[in-house]
Design an enzyme around this catalytic site. Structure first.
Site, PDB file in Angstrom:
ATOM      1  N   GLU A   1       0.827  -1.200   0.000  1.00 36.45           N
ATOM      2  CA  GLU A   1       0.000   0.000   0.000  1.00 36.45           C
ATOM      3  C   GLU A   1       0.861   1.251   0.000  1.00 36.45           C
ATOM      4  O   GLU A   1       1.945   1.277   0.587  1.00 36.45           O
ATOM      5  CB  GLU A   1      -0.874   0.052   1.261  1.00 36.45           C
ATOM      6  CG  GLU A   1      -1.851  -1.079   1.407  1.00 36.45           C
ATOM      7  CD  GLU A   1      -2.560  -1.028   2.754  1.00 36.45           C
ATOM      8  OE1 GLU A   1      -2.310  -0.085   3.529  1.00 36.45           O
ATOM      9  OE2 GLU A   1      -3.353  -1.928   3.024  1.00 36.45           O
TER      10      GLU A   1
ATOM     11  N   CYS B   1       2.838  -5.231  16.084  1.00 37.28           N
ATOM     12  CA  CYS B   1       2.186  -4.326  17.024  1.00 37.28           C
ATOM     13  C   CYS B   1       0.694  -4.653  17.056  1.00 37.28           C
ATOM     14  O   CYS B   1       0.055  -4.775  16.009  1.00 37.28           O
ATOM     15  CB  CYS B   1       2.415  -2.874  16.605  1.00 37.28           C
ATOM     16  SG  CYS B   1       4.163  -2.381  16.635  1.00 37.28           S
TER      17      CYS B   1
ATOM     18  N   CYS C   1       3.121   8.462   1.947  1.00 37.17           N
ATOM     19  CA  CYS C   1       3.558   7.468   2.921  1.00 37.17           C
ATOM     20  C   CYS C   1       3.892   6.190   2.179  1.00 37.17           C
ATOM     21  O   CYS C   1       3.025   5.600   1.513  1.00 37.17           O
ATOM     22  CB  CYS C   1       2.449   7.224   3.952  1.00 37.17           C
ATOM     23  SG  CYS C   1       2.876   6.003   5.213  1.00 37.17           S
TER      24      CYS C   1
ATOM     25  N   SER D   1      10.231   6.544  10.129  1.00 40.47           N
ATOM     26  CA  SER D   1       9.631   6.169  11.406  1.00 40.47           C
ATOM     27  C   SER D   1      10.066   4.759  11.805  1.00 40.47           C
ATOM     28  O   SER D   1      10.144   3.870  10.960  1.00 40.47           O
ATOM     29  CB  SER D   1       8.100   6.225  11.292  1.00 40.47           C
ATOM     30  OG  SER D   1       7.490   5.757  12.476  1.00 40.47           O
TER      31      SER D   1
ATOM     32  N   CYS E   1      -2.570   2.101   8.216  1.00 38.69           N
ATOM     33  CA  CYS E   1      -1.510   1.255   7.681  1.00 38.69           C
ATOM     34  C   CYS E   1      -1.930  -0.213   7.608  1.00 38.69           C
ATOM     35  O   CYS E   1      -2.271  -0.821   8.619  1.00 38.69           O
ATOM     36  CB  CYS E   1      -0.271   1.407   8.564  1.00 38.69           C
ATOM     37  SG  CYS E   1       1.148   0.499   7.971  1.00 38.69           S
TER      38      CYS E   1
ATOM     39  N   CYS F   1       4.749  -7.219   8.066  1.00 34.35           N
ATOM     40  CA  CYS F   1       5.560  -6.618   9.127  1.00 34.35           C
ATOM     41  C   CYS F   1       5.694  -7.588  10.287  1.00 34.35           C
ATOM     42  O   CYS F   1       4.700  -8.052  10.835  1.00 34.35           O
ATOM     43  CB  CYS F   1       4.904  -5.318   9.612  1.00 34.35           C
ATOM     44  SG  CYS F   1       5.898  -4.438  10.852  1.00 34.35           S
TER      45      CYS F   1
ATOM     46  N   CYS G   1      -2.089  -2.627  15.042  1.00 36.65           N
ATOM     47  CA  CYS G   1      -1.823  -2.292  13.642  1.00 36.65           C
ATOM     48  C   CYS G   1      -2.260  -3.402  12.698  1.00 36.65           C
ATOM     49  O   CYS G   1      -1.938  -4.581  12.923  1.00 36.65           O
ATOM     50  CB  CYS G   1      -0.327  -2.018  13.475  1.00 36.65           C
ATOM     51  SG  CYS G   1       0.152  -1.559  11.805  1.00 36.65           S
TER      52      CYS G   1
END
Length: 357
Positions: free
Chosen positions: A92, A116, A105, A202, A342, A112, A119
């Site tokens: 994305e 987390c 972004c 980030s 995200c 990932c 998320c």
């Protein structure tokens, strides 16, 4: 074998490649101009290159934009695209119109592994890192979209990407080499020329890489996904905190500031009754007081498959931080109506989240 993406080369690498192949050194600047300024993707149309160079490039390289599977545009102007990579995996990218320009972004990994809890990206396991050219192509494709959108006003500053945030799917510091090469390419004044101070990376707290990044002494901005004021709360949301607890994270941030003389952004997603109580605000203020930075308070974009909900204490939390002498802002919400958080769009396509795309 398939052709090599021309987007993988920094200017210096392309210059070296062309010279080694017997071509004029100046040709690298011409190629960069055609691709990053004129957005030409067909080498045969690069008319000021020699015929032999056009043939060499056409036979061995390609300048393909990414393939868009789904394009969603929000009522606030945010555009989110689900791209398909050459190996059929999906990522994305989000375009966010700002008062100061067009901000994009970008994603750095397929999935990932940081997991987390709040998320959507962490709902799908990491499949691989993105190559540098795949990150560059996100900016290139968004620039082509803007070029078409403003075709009647091509000199409009809004017709080009002006700012980049490396905050999409994946942990940038977990793909450090490719991310830094991407930055080199998009920052180059012969290419997109996006200033280092207009680029923000980030991280959720990969301490060794923060220190390595500090040692590069770039002007690129650093943002820390903190999201908690103590280890207990952060452990419950972010598994990385068990490897690099807040104390170690703050040490690396101080090292970064001492090395670069630049401030950091502390990103703090406010989640109802998890990290948003008044005592958390006071604790956060105490935690970061004296550090050259500010807090970016982020309204939570809910994901149905986890238990977290958006806080209704955002204003209260902000006022407490200000009263405590902490610089803070509340981030504007983008694309709430188009799954702009995200990883949401990709997770829905993969069947991890509910609802159709």
């Amino acid at each position: 074998m398939g052709k090599t993406s021309i987007f993988k080369y920094t200017f210096e690498e392309l210059e070296t490649l062309l010279v080694e192949q017997g071509f004029n050194k100046f040709s690298a600047k011409q190629v960069f101009d055609w691709i990053y300024v004129k957005f030409e993707t067909d080498f045969n149309n690069m008319t000021n290159l020699s015929k032999s160079l056009r043939e060499f490039l056409s036979e061995n390289y390609e300048a393909k934009p990414l393939n868009d599977l789904v394009v969603k545009e929000s009522k606030d102007g945010t555009i989110k695209i689900l791209f398909m990579l050459d190996d059929s995996r999906t990522i994305e990218t989000v375009l966010m119109p700002q008062k100061y320009g067009q901000s994009v972004c970008v994603t750095t990994q397929v999935g990932c592994k940081m997991a987390c809890k709040f998320c959507a990206s962490g709902l799908i396991k990491t499949e691989r890192n993105l190559e540098s050219d795949e990150i560059v192509r996100q900016i290139f494709t968004m620039n082509k979209l803007l070029r078409e959108k403003f075709k009647d006003d091509p000199e409009n500053p809004s017709a080009r990407v002006s700012h980049i945030v490396v905050m999409g799917i994946g942990e940038p510091m977990d793909n450090f080499e490719n991310v830094m090469k991407f930055v080199n390419i998009v920052n180059d004044p012969k290419g997109f020329g996006i200033g280092a101070r207009h680029i923000t990376i980030s991280t959720c707290g990969v301490v060794p890489k923060i220190k390595e990044f500090a040692d590069l002494k770039t002007q690129i901005n650093l943002a820390i996904s903190l999201h908690a004021s103590n280890n207990e709360v952060r452990n419950s949301m972010m598994p990385i905190n068990r490897a690099f607890p807040i104390e170690k994270l703050l040490d690396s941030i101080r090292y970064y500031i001492d090395s670069t003389n630049r401030r950091v952004t502390f990103e703090y997603i406010l989640i109802d009754d998890v990290n948003d109580r008044p005592e958390h605000a006071v604790e956060l203020a105490k935690l970061i007081r004296g550090i050259n930075g500010y807090v970016n308070l982020i309204p939570y974009n809910e994901v149905e498959e986890n238990p977290y909900r958006k806080s209704n204490r955002i204003d209260e939390f902000f006022k407490i931080l200000k009263k405590q002498g902490i610089n803070a802002i509340v981030r504007k919400e983008f694309g709430a109506d188009i799954d702009a958080a995200c990883g949401q769009l990709r997770a829905k396509r993969e069947g991890v989240l509910k609802n159709e795309i």
